[in-house]
Enzyme design. Structure first.
Site, short mmCIF file in Angstrom:
data_model
loop_
_atom_site.label_atom_id
_atom_site.label_comp_id
_atom_site.label_asym_id
_atom_site.label_seq_id
_atom_site.Cartn_x
_atom_site.Cartn_y
_atom_site.Cartn_z
N GLN A 208 32.89 56.99 24.23
CA GLN A 208 32.92 57.15 25.69
C GLN A 208 31.64 56.63 26.33
O GLN A 208 31.65 55.98 27.36
CB GLN A 208 33.11 58.63 26.05
CG GLN A 208 34.51 59.13 25.83
CD GLN A 208 35.51 58.50 26.79
OE1 GLN A 208 35.50 58.73 27.99
NE2 GLN A 208 36.36 57.64 26.26
N ASN B 21 51.39 24.91 27.93
CA ASN B 21 51.78 25.68 29.12
C ASN B 21 50.61 26.48 29.70
O ASN B 21 50.81 27.42 30.45
CB ASN B 21 52.94 26.62 28.80
CG ASN B 21 53.68 27.07 30.07
OD1 ASN B 21 53.87 26.28 30.99
ND2 ASN B 21 54.07 28.33 30.12
N THR B 22 49.38 26.12 29.33
CA THR B 22 48.23 26.89 29.81
C THR B 22 47.82 26.50 31.22
O THR B 22 47.11 27.24 31.88
CB THR B 22 47.02 26.71 28.87
OG1 THR B 22 46.72 25.31 28.79
CG2 THR B 22 47.31 27.24 27.49
N ASP C 174 35.93 21.28 31.82
CA ASP C 174 34.68 21.23 31.05
C ASP C 174 34.56 19.96 30.22
O ASP C 174 33.45 19.56 29.85
CB ASP C 174 34.59 22.45 30.12
CG ASP C 174 33.98 23.66 30.81
OD1 ASP C 174 33.08 23.46 31.62
OD2 ASP C 174 34.42 24.79 30.54
N CYS D 223 48.58 40.36 24.81
CA CYS D 223 49.89 39.92 24.28
C CYS D 223 49.72 38.93 23.12
O CYS D 223 50.63 38.16 22.83
CB CYS D 223 50.71 39.28 25.40
SG CYS D 223 49.94 37.79 26.04
N LEU E 135 31.62 63.83 28.59
CA LEU E 135 30.82 62.61 28.67
C LEU E 135 31.58 61.39 29.20
O LEU E 135 31.16 60.27 29.03
CB LEU E 135 30.27 62.27 27.27
CG LEU E 135 29.37 63.33 26.63
CD1 LEU E 135 29.00 62.92 25.22
CD2 LEU E 135 28.12 63.56 27.45
N GLU F 19 32.11 60.05 32.14
CA GLU F 19 31.61 59.19 33.22
C GLU F 19 30.13 58.86 33.14
O GLU F 19 29.69 57.83 33.64
CB GLU F 19 31.84 59.87 34.57
CG GLU F 19 33.28 60.15 34.90
CD GLU F 19 33.38 61.02 36.14
OE1 GLU F 19 33.61 60.46 37.22
OE2 GLU F 19 33.19 62.23 36.02
#
Length: 1383
Positions: free
Chosen positions: A1209, A271-272, A370, A55, A1274, A1276
């Site tokens: 992929q 607001n974190t 931290d 977002c 391919l 997977e």
């Protein structure tokens, strides 16, 4: 409410347009406002906690100090709209559009193949766009930093970085660039076939085609906002929501008055911290004070003795301030600043650092902070202000512990933070260890400072503070006091370690667990600090040339690597594939790296996903109520309080289902009993999603607990709790073979589960029609036909009344095969009962709680072999954790057993598998379908054999590999030629033998860092083991203008199936791709489809497209013969005139596949994908961290339909597999509640986890007659290749253990988390970390330590000798016992 009820007007700009919100609700986020109010759906909802970057938008404001316009990226899901007064917001729609003009960022990410499912792409675009607004020619390091907070589950990040690098000023690539050559270019010395071939391409896009970046074309900062900034509003602004009031004072004086009036009201800036707490922990504050407009909180002042930083400064700004100060001052004065900078680089994401304030970070006092440990040891001071006046308090252990005497008074605010300069003879360091390098909360962190008496190594002052080891940041004050006056030597080191462990005590039951690991880090960090300071002292102190004077301990060169942190480096690499035949027409797109059909729409946010569909008339929202008990009888459900909430329409329970409620063992909605935490009991339907979510909190469910409750595989085995009969394959005579071998090894392997973490959570929109009980269902699924059938049986209406639509899916990986049918059916019951359209969008937490994921596995092996490494007998028994219902567990067990042998021909084999029934959410299909977990057991056997034979694992692999045309354990014949070619190519292109020697050389020279290298082969079987699952149908229409509409049964999950289908149709019809279009997958156009899974979607649907196009061309043949020079349009017009049908159904009956489990034989798979991967890593034995140095992958794709998509992929699957085996760890509470329910706790790989050199090659000159144009699926196969990183880590661990005289074999446990790696590299510190637990008789803790690999104590300790002369432990004498004195 304390203020008048009328709100002020909220004024801000979005994409250059003015927004005036007269009823701004403080609880509404920018993300919600953009999507619901402004209908700007390019900004995606994926986690809601600011942890994934989907977002991301750009916010621009005028800096009141510098008067410059500042642009910064933020996560819109955390930004309250009320905080945006006077700001300009730019979303992906404001950057560019396919309808008007694309921005170069959007064009390049799409054309560089940096989008697959496309759900994360708008966020990626916005992070890059913001970077370019601030730095039009950024460095590669800035690019890496800007993207570190954006998660992608599809691409493996490499192509996203490639697109960003095209803007970068300089490249960290090859130093030979000036010569016009690069070491990564294909050279004459390359002995592999990839090197010799002239038709090998290394470019997937053409840079020269990109439009240039023109900064003059960007949106300007709105002049109205400039005027507002020049003459700022001084009055207090108030915004009243339904439950919360937001007050934003215009002056500092007003702020202090408000704080005195509302002492309990928190101050909110980024607001974190408050946002996630209000969301996930239910914290609620009726009044919020926003000091965003108070310039006094952003003041920065420099003095001769320190730096004062306003509490309102963002962490990103703090980072810039500190970096500037470090560049201006001598090094001795900036020790604290450098330590802070080090942590600011890895603290959270760039977006969060742009939002979070320094004051907020300090005041939150999270135990994992931290910065607080460094500020505490650096003697920082907090400047507090209230109406009463100002005062200063130290940022001390008492403040961090929240003691009232050392804390802020309720009416006080933190105005600024003073951080003093360090001085000569003072050293400050910071340490942290987290699950991964970037954007992860630390397991343990520390700040350490020592001051020496001038000219000596006598400790004058010492300060050590730890985070992550208690409920608050912990200071080791007593230990530090007792070490004052001591010399900085090894005796001090030993005493300090013991004192620290006594003081920073972690009981065996400490919250969050990992006690031994955390205790080990406590002393490991101090040892690192000890070495760092010793190094610095050596530079400062010149020993006096006087007899018998004191010498300072020498650090052996082998120990120096302990001082270095792993740097963040920008990945480089080459992608190689075979170019198309020179005679292939230019118009024919097959085999060319064509951009994903939706790539540009992904990049502009115009690609519509399920929840982007505009709100339908009378639409209602649904929220699910889930069980909080793991196994219990439902005594009662009280809905009364929920139904009283305004806006709540109804609650859907099992009684409302007119048809069948799932199956006997797997109910859609629980009846009478629940089998796991997260089982769906009922669903609330309300006018808004907010009302629905509030209502579920009010539903009271009473349980009566049942027994036994089973969570683990071990418990299930003990209680004989299984979901299905044992699956077994056997060949040869295993008992006899074991009697004739030289050696036998037995071992265990534990593989953890994995969350799908598709970026788009499960979501569905059900729209009832007005007649005939018809329903339109828009759903994010891999299997719309299954959704259709489930809804039909649930509502008891015929399938033909239900149409499922799938435009595109934001990632699936197997997690959207079965589950979407459950959500679709429950939403459909709601739609039928209320008569309204129902929208159900799962939050990330609910999605992870309810849906299950990859099956955890416990494997036991017994392997018999000769001394030369030839394996004669292998017996493997696997147990998988199926969860509480069968789901796909029986199939996964079968596939696991079928695929266990991987690339090896072993004459005597026995494979057995069981699926365990436990009280966890049911596990389900996941990319690789059992292969990654099972084959890890097989490859662990190989490693164990290698250790016993004293041979490198690759030699054992080579010796036991299939060599000639042969039959598998289930009697299916195959030719291993391509497997052997992939293996040899991988060894060649990776210069394996050379690098193996370099790794050994590095390990000899380094004690605390070890490198490991591993090469892994792969034989991956593609498809379902049943012919009927390989059928496919398509519908192709040609319209009279010559345009063609293709509809097929495959679903676009990001794997590019629509792109490939149009490539096939283009070749077959001999028309450009621009004539062709795919609208959506719909059960109304192609019925009875098979799930898009098992890597087979493009294969089967491609054959069906080919069939339809050939039918149409055959019909057009007479017309083309009659007018061979005509155009396509003329031929179509003529066909219409002649009444020739221009619509055709194409059909593919499927590959033959079957398996007879009674006989233990069959041909279950159409074909195999072969490959090999070589990875090299470096581990830090003191912390358990690792860095990925290089990966080379070779895959046999035969003739790729689209090399860009196929390489994408492979890369994406590899990185996802690497996550499974290194960082992705599911954590449960003792009650069976999943703890890791979002990106904060569950760590999928980030952009900084990509190997520093990442090379992928498709094997050239390979063909298969079976498939469309000799291509292969391919999707997977690359997943298991990620295990090459895991085995490189275990290779490095084995080197460390060998040097420490510890047994090289240890219980294999995936993922290889820092905890497992650190504890397996057992040494003096792990021994110290475990001691108290053993003394307490905590046998369980000791056993836990054992399973993590810390099974042997280190070599005996040797005390340092004599006061004069170097200490043996640090002298590098090559004495293992001496080395162990610090190891």
């Amino acid at each position: 409410m304390p203020c008048p009820s009328r709100s002020d007007e909220l004024v801000f700009f979005v994409n250059g347009r003015k927004v005036i919100e007269r009823n701004a609700d403080p609880e509404v986020t920018l993300l919600s406002f953009l999507r619901k109010n402004l209908r700007l759906t390019g900004t995606k909802y994926a986690c809601g906690r600011g942890g994934c970057g989907a977002c991301t938008v750009m916010v621009s404001k005028r800096d009141p100090t510098s008067q410059e316009i500042r642009h910064f990226s933020v996560t819109a899901c955390l930004v309250p709209i009320c905080s945006l007064y006077g700001a300009a917001v730019t979303t992906v729609e404001g950057v560019g559009s396919i309808k008007t003009r694309l921005h170069p960022v959007q064009e390049r990410i799409a054309k560089s193949h940096g989008t697959q499912c496309g759900f994360c792409t708008p966020g990626m675009v916005m992070s890059m766009y913001t970077l370019l607004r601030n730095h039009p020619q950024p460095s590669e390091e800035q690019l890496l930093e800007a993207l570190a907070g954006n998660l992608c589950r599809c691409t493996g990040y490499r192509p996203i970085l490639a697109s960003g690098k095209t803007f970068c000023l300089e490249s960290n690539g090859c130093q030979q660039k000036g010569t016009g050559k690069c070491c990564l270019d294909l050279g004459e010395n390359d002995s592999s076939s990839l090197g010799r071939k002239s038709d090998i391409c290394t470019e997937l896009f053409v840079k020269e085609e990109f439009q240039p970046l023109d900064p003059t074309q960007e949106l300007i900062f709105p002049p109205e906002l400039l005027r507002m900034a020049e003459d700022p509003e001084k009055r207090t602004l108030t915004f009243h929501g339904e439950r919360v009031t937001w007050i934003s004072p215009g002056t500092f004086k007003d702020l202090l008055e408000l704080k005195a009036k509302h002492p309990e009201a928190p101050l909110i800036l980024g607001n974190t911290s408050l946002g996630p707490a209000m969301r996930s922990k239910g914290h609620f504050h009726p009044i919020l004070l926003s000091p965003a407009r108070i310039s006094e909180l952003n003041v920065v002042s420099k003095t001769n003795d320190g730096l004062t930083i306003g509490a309102g400064c963002s962490l990103a700004h703090v980072k810039d301030i500190l970096a500037e100060r470090v560049s201006e001052l001598p090094e001795e004065k900036t020790q604290t600043y450098q330590a802070l900078l080090k942590h600011l680089k890895s603290l959270a994401s760039h977006q969060i650092r742009n939002m979070a304030s320094l004051g907020g970070h300090i005041i939150s006092r999270h135990s994992y902070s931290d910065l607080n440990p460094i500020l505490a040891v650096g003697n920082a001071t907090l400047n507090l202000t209230s109406e009463e006046g100002t005062r200063r308090i130290p940022l001390s252990e008492h403040f961090l512990a929240g003691l009232a005497s050392a804390d802020l008074k309720p009416e006080e605010i933190l105005e600024s933070v003073y951080i003093p300069h360090s001085q000569k003879w003072e050293f400050v360091s910071a340490f942290r260890q987290a699950q991964c390098q970037q954007n992860a909360l630390p397991d343990v962190n520390a700040g350490m400072r020592v001051l020496f008496k001038e000219g000596t190594d006598i400790i004058e002052d010492l300060s050590i503070t730890y985070g992550g080891v208690g409920a608050a940041t912990v200071s080791a004050h007593k230990s530090c006091q007792q070490l004052l006056g001591r010399q900085w030597d090894e005796l001090m080191l030993d005493e300090a370690c013991r004192r620290l462990l006594d003081e920073v005590s972690l009981p065996g039951w400490a919250p969050g667990g990992r006690v031994e690991f955390k205790r080990t880090l406590v002393v490991s960090f101090f040892f690192k600090f000890y070495l760092q300071v010793l190094q610095e002292l050596k530079k400062l102190i010149k020993p006096f040339p006087v007899p018998n004077s004191r010498h300072y301990p020498e650090i052996s060169d082998r120990f120096l690597s302990a001082l270095e942190d792993f740097p963040g480096t920008v990945p480089q690499g080459v992608q190689r594939y075979q170019s198309v035949d020179s005679h292939q027409p230019l118009q024919d797109p097959v085999g060319r790296p064509i951009m994903h059909l939706s790539g540009l729409k992904h990049a502009t946010g115009e690609a519509e996903f399920c929840d982007d569909i505009p709100m339908v008339d009378k639409e209602l929202h649904m929220a699910l109520v889930t069980s909080t008990s793991a196994y219990a009888k439902i005594v009662s459900i009280d809905l009364s309080k929920a139904l009283e909430i305004p806006g709540v329409v109804d609650v859907i329970t099992a009684k409302d289902i007119p048809g069948t409620n799932g199956t006997e063992d797997d109910k859609l909605l629980a009846v009478d009993e629940v089998l796991c935490v997260g089982q769906i009991i009922c669903a609330v339907v309300a006018e808004t999603d907010v009302q629905a979510k509030r209502a579920i909190e009010k539903i009271k469910i009473t349980y009566e607990e049942l027994e036994p409750i089973i969570f683990t595989i071990e418990d299930a085995i003990k209680h004989n709790s299984f979901l299905c009969p044992e699956k077994k394959l056997e060949q040869g005579n295993i008992e006899e073979a074991f009697e004739k071998v030289d050696q036998i090894v037995e071992g265990e392997v534990h593989v953890g589960g994995q969350e799908h973490f598709y970026m788009e959570t499960q979501r569905v929109l059900v729209i009832p029609k007005t007649e005939d009980k018809e329903l339109d269902i828009y759903v994010s699924t891999q299997d719309p036909a299954h959704v259709q059938k489930t809804v039909s049986s649930t509502l008891n209406i015929p399938i033909n009344r239900i149409t499922c639509h799938v435009k595109r899916v934001g990632g699936g990986f197997g997690g959207k095969i079965g589950r979407p049918a459950v959500f679709g059916a429950i939403a459909a019951v709601g739609a039928l009962k209320t008569g309204h359209p129902i929208r159900l969008v799962l939050d990330r937490e609910d999605d992870m709680l309810i849906t299950g994921g990859r099956h955890p596995l416990f494997g036991k092996y017994k392997v018999g072999f000769m001394n030369n490494g030839r394996i004669k007998a292998l017996d493997i028994e696997c147990f998988i954790n199926g969860g509480c219902t069968l789901d796909d567990s029986e199939l996964v067990t079968e596939f696991l057993i079928l695929k266990l042998e991987n690339a090896y021909k072993i004459r005597n084999l026995r494979f057995r598998g069981r699926a365990c029934l436990t009280n966890l959410p049911s596990n389900t299909a996941f990319r690789g379908f059992g292969f990654p977990q099972g084959t890890l057991v097989t490859e662990s056997c190989i490693t164990a054999v290698a250790a016993k034979c004293g041979l490198p694992p690759e030699k054992i692999r080579e010796k036991n590999m299939y060599r000639t045309v042969d039959k598998t354990i289930y009697k299916q014949a195959f030719n291993p030629e391509s497997l052997i070619r992939c293996w040899n190519e991988c060894l060649d292109t990776s210069s394996f033998d050379n690098r193996r020697m370099q790794v050994e050389e590095f390990n000899k020279k380094n004690y605390w860092k070890k490198r490991g290298i591993a090469v892994i082969p792969m034989k991956f079987s593609v498809g379902f083991a049943a012919t009927s699952y390989h059928q496919a149908a398509v519908l192709v229409h040609i319209y009279t203008d010559g345009s063609v509409l293709v509809t097929h049964g495959g679903n676009e999950l990001g794997q590019g199936i629509h792109t490939k289908m149009l490539q096939v149709a283009s070749r077959e019809l001999k028309i450009p791709m621009s004539y062709l279009h795919i609208c959506e997958t719909s059960t109304a156009t192609v019925p009875n489809t098979i799930a898009t899974a098992a890597s087979i979607g493009a294969d089967t649907n491609g054959r069906a497209v080919q069939n339809a196009c050939q039918i149409l061309l055959k019909r057009l043949e007479p017309i083309i013969k009659k007018n061979p020079e005509g155009t396509w349009e003329e031929w179509i017009e003529a066909a219409f005139e002649q009444r020739i049908s221009l619509s055709a159904t194409g059909y593919f009956r499927g590959y033959k596949a079957f398996m007879d489990w009674e006989k233990g034989e069959g041909d279950p798979f159409p074909y195999y994908v072969y490959g090999a991967a070589c990875s090299e890593v470096e581990i830090d034995c003191l912390t358990g961290a690792h860095k990925k140095i290089r990966t080379d992958i070779i895959v046999d794709a035969c003739c790729s339909l689209n090399p860009a998509i196929d390489i994408g992929q492979i890369e994406g699957a590899f990185i996802q597999g690497m996550g499974l085996f290194t960082t992705e760890e599911l954590k449960y509470s003792p009650e069976g509640v999943l703890y890791s329910r979002g990106p904060d706790e569950y760590k999928i790989p980030t952009i900084s986890d990509v190997p520093e050199e990442f090379n992928v090659s498709l094997l050239p000159s390979s063909h298969t007659p079976l498939t469309i144009y000799s291509s292969k699926g391919l999707g997977e196969s690359g997943m298991f290749l990620g295990s090459s990183v895991f085995f490189a880590i275990t290779d490095a661990m084995a080197a460390a253990r060998k040097e420490r005289d510890i047994a090289e074999d240890f219980t294999v446990k995936s993922p290889a988390t820092p905890e497992w790696v650190r504890m397996a590299c057992a040494d003096r510190f792990t021994e110290m970390g475990s001691e108290p637990l053993l003394q307490r008789g905590d046998r369980e803790a000791a056993a836990r330590a054992g399973t993590r690999g810390a099974v042997c104590p280190a070599a005996p300790r040797t005390e340092a000798v004599g006061e004069a002369g170097p200490r043996p432990a640090l002298s590098g004498l090559g004495n293992k016992a001496a080395a162990a004195s610090v190891g």
